[in-house]
Design a protein around this motif. Structure first.
Motif, PDB file in Angstrom:
ATOM      1  N   THR A   1       5.506   3.686   1.789  1.00 17.17           N
ATOM      2  CA  THR A   1       4.856   2.239   1.410  1.00 17.17           C
ATOM      3  C   THR A   1       5.115   1.411   2.755  1.00 17.17           C
ATOM      4  O   THR A   1       5.718   1.665   3.621  1.00 17.17           O
ATOM      5  CB  THR A   1       5.468   1.812   0.329  1.00 17.17           C
ATOM      6  OG1 THR A   1       6.971   1.496   0.622  1.00 17.17           O
ATOM      7  CG2 THR A   1       5.537   2.476  -1.231  1.00 17.17           C
TER       8      THR A   1
ATOM      9  N   LYS B   1       3.197  -2.582   4.269  1.00 15.46           N
ATOM     10  CA  LYS B   1       2.685  -3.751   3.730  1.00 15.46           C
ATOM     11  C   LYS B   1       0.711  -3.660   3.543  1.00 15.46           C
ATOM     12  O   LYS B   1       0.429  -4.679   2.867  1.00 15.46           O
ATOM     13  CB  LYS B   1       2.661  -4.915   4.676  1.00 15.46           C
ATOM     14  CG  LYS B   1       2.281  -4.659   6.158  1.00 15.46           C
ATOM     15  CD  LYS B   1       2.602  -5.989   6.985  1.00 15.46           C
ATOM     16  CE  LYS B   1       2.146  -5.393   8.423  1.00 15.46           C
ATOM     17  NZ  LYS B   1       2.252  -6.427   9.450  1.00 15.46           N
ATOM     18  N   ASP B   2       0.356  -2.833   4.462  1.00 12.20           N
ATOM     19  CA  ASP B   2      -1.092  -2.675   4.035  1.00 12.20           C
ATOM     20  C   ASP B   2      -1.487  -1.313   4.503  1.00 12.20           C
ATOM     21  O   ASP B   2      -0.574  -0.432   4.881  1.00 12.20           O
ATOM     22  CB  ASP B   2      -2.028  -3.544   4.777  1.00 12.20           C
ATOM     23  CG  ASP B   2      -1.738  -3.617   6.330  1.00 12.20           C
ATOM     24  OD1 ASP B   2      -1.280  -2.506   6.680  1.00 12.20           O
ATOM     25  OD2 ASP B   2      -2.003  -4.590   7.223  1.00 12.20           O
ATOM     26  N   LYS B   3      -2.909  -0.814   4.107  1.00 12.57           N
ATOM     27  CA  LYS B   3      -3.204   0.358   4.274  1.00 12.57           C
ATOM     28  C   LYS B   3      -3.086   1.164   5.618  1.00 12.57           C
ATOM     29  O   LYS B   3      -2.774   1.918   6.163  1.00 12.57           O
ATOM     30  CB  LYS B   3      -4.658   0.802   4.023  1.00 12.57           C
ATOM     31  CG  LYS B   3      -5.287   1.975   3.960  1.00 12.57           C
ATOM     32  CD  LYS B   3      -6.627   2.187   3.432  1.00 12.57           C
ATOM     33  CE  LYS B   3      -6.958   3.620   3.578  1.00 12.57           C
ATOM     34  NZ  LYS B   3      -8.349   3.978   3.023  1.00 12.57           N
ATOM     35  N   ASP B   4      -3.425   0.159   6.702  1.00 18.19           N
ATOM     36  CA  ASP B   4      -3.341   0.615   8.237  1.00 18.19           C
ATOM     37  C   ASP B   4      -1.881   0.817   8.622  1.00 18.19           C
ATOM     38  O   ASP B   4      -1.465   1.911   9.205  1.00 18.19           O
ATOM     39  CB  ASP B   4      -3.676  -0.451   9.214  1.00 18.19           C
ATOM     40  CG  ASP B   4      -5.175  -0.968   8.837  1.00 18.19           C
ATOM     41  OD1 ASP B   4      -5.873   0.235   8.643  1.00 18.19           O
ATOM     42  OD2 ASP B   4      -5.800  -1.994   9.440  1.00 18.19           O
TER      43      ASP B   4
ATOM     44  N   VAL C   1       0.447   2.004   6.383  1.00 15.30           N
ATOM     45  CA  VAL C   1       0.900   3.383   5.771  1.00 15.30           C
ATOM     46  C   VAL C   1       0.391   4.389   6.452  1.00 15.30           C
ATOM     47  O   VAL C   1       0.918   5.409   6.763  1.00 15.30           O
ATOM     48  CB  VAL C   1       0.330   3.077   4.720  1.00 15.30           C
ATOM     49  CG1 VAL C   1       0.400   4.643   3.655  1.00 15.30           C
ATOM     50  CG2 VAL C   1       1.098   2.240   3.521  1.00 15.30           C
TER      51      VAL C   1
ATOM     52  N   SER D   1      -5.576   8.845   6.254  1.00 11.22           N
ATOM     53  CA  SER D   1      -6.366   7.617   5.619  1.00 11.22           C
ATOM     54  C   SER D   1      -7.069   8.196   4.333  1.00 11.22           C
ATOM     55  O   SER D   1      -6.954   7.213   3.413  1.00 11.22           O
ATOM     56  CB  SER D   1      -7.581   7.103   6.558  1.00 11.22           C
ATOM     57  OG  SER D   1      -8.229   8.064   6.759  1.00 11.22           O
TER      58      SER D   1
ATOM     59  N   ALA E   1       0.810  -1.138   0.008  1.00 11.53           N
ATOM     60  CA  ALA E   1       0.029  -0.023  -0.066  1.00 11.53           C
ATOM     61  C   ALA E   1       0.854   1.285  -0.112  1.00 11.53           C
ATOM     62  O   ALA E   1       1.977   1.277   0.301  1.00 11.53           O
ATOM     63  CB  ALA E   1      -0.926   0.214   1.324  1.00 11.53           C
ATOM     64  N   GLU E   2       0.295   2.311  -0.640  1.00 14.17           N
ATOM     65  CA  GLU E   2       1.032   3.407  -0.532  1.00 14.17           C
ATOM     66  C   GLU E   2       0.180   4.551   0.111  1.00 14.17           C
ATOM     67  O   GLU E   2      -0.857   4.558   0.127  1.00 14.17           O
ATOM     68  CB  GLU E   2       1.267   4.056  -2.017  1.00 14.17           C
ATOM     69  CG  GLU E   2       2.282   3.084  -2.839  1.00 14.17           C
ATOM     70  CD  GLU E   2       2.436   3.793  -4.186  1.00 14.17           C
ATOM     71  OE1 GLU E   2       1.563   4.335  -4.741  1.00 14.17           O
ATOM     72  OE2 GLU E   2       3.727   3.664  -4.620  1.00 14.17           O
ATOM     73  N   GLY E   3       1.078   5.768   0.525  1.00 18.93           N
ATOM     74  CA  GLY E   3       0.330   6.880   0.894  1.00 18.93           C
ATOM     75  C   GLY E   3       1.447   8.085   0.688  1.00 18.93           C
ATOM     76  O   GLY E   3       2.703   7.822   0.621  1.00 18.93           O
TER      77      GLY E   3
ATOM     78  N   ALA F   1      -3.984   7.482   1.877  1.00 14.46           N
ATOM     79  CA  ALA F   1      -3.527   6.352   1.638  1.00 14.46           C
ATOM     80  C   ALA F   1      -4.470   5.326   0.878  1.00 14.46           C
ATOM     81  O   ALA F   1      -5.422   5.436   0.899  1.00 14.46           O
ATOM     82  CB  ALA F   1      -3.399   5.775   3.090  1.00 14.46           C
ATOM     83  N   HIS F   2      -3.835   4.490   0.028  1.00 17.85           N
ATOM     84  CA  HIS F   2      -4.238   3.532  -0.653  1.00 17.85           C
ATOM     85  C   HIS F   2      -3.590   2.357  -1.040  1.00 17.85           C
ATOM     86  O   HIS F   2      -2.571   2.232  -0.996  1.00 17.85           O
ATOM     87  CB  HIS F   2      -4.870   4.113  -2.084  1.00 17.85           C
ATOM     88  CG  HIS F   2      -3.853   4.693  -2.951  1.00 17.85           C
ATOM     89  ND1 HIS F   2      -3.169   6.079  -2.597  1.00 17.85           N
ATOM     90  CD2 HIS F   2      -3.045   4.237  -3.836  1.00 17.85           C
ATOM     91  CE1 HIS F   2      -2.301   6.140  -3.545  1.00 17.85           C
ATOM     92  NE2 HIS F   2      -2.279   5.415  -4.336  1.00 17.85           N
TER      93      HIS F   2
END
Length: 86
Positions: free
Chosen positions: A14, A16-19, A21, A82, A2-4, A85-86
């Motif tokens: 970056t 591993k997941d949105k949380d 990020v 949030s 995931a990126e933000g 981030a995606h």
């Protein structure tokens, strides 16, 4: 993965997941841009109707929740991160 993106300086992160990020973005914003985030969080249009942590009615400009003491500036950073981030 995931990126933000930091909404202040546009630095990309970056994880591993949105949380993860969001956590990274919040840590970055609170460390590198605390004054900017605080200014944005304490604008009338960004007032929390209720505390995101305990759910108590807030409705006014507070830096900390009057009920549970949660840092509302950090909660604003979390809400903003949030969205970036995606």
């Amino acid at each position: 993965m995931a990126e933000g993106r930091c909404y202040v300086c546009s630095e990309m992160f970056t994880a591993k997941d949105k949380d993860a990020v969001v956590d990274t973005l919040v840590a970055h914003m609170m460390e590198a841009h605390h004054g900017w985030v605080k200014r944005d969080a304490l604008q009338t249009k960004n007032t929390f109707a209720e505390c995101p942590v305990c759910g108590a009615a807030v409705g006014k400009l507070y830096a900390k929740c009057p009920s549970c003491g949660a840092d509302l500036i950090e909660q604003y950073a979390r809400k903003t991160a949030s969205a970036y981030a995606h």
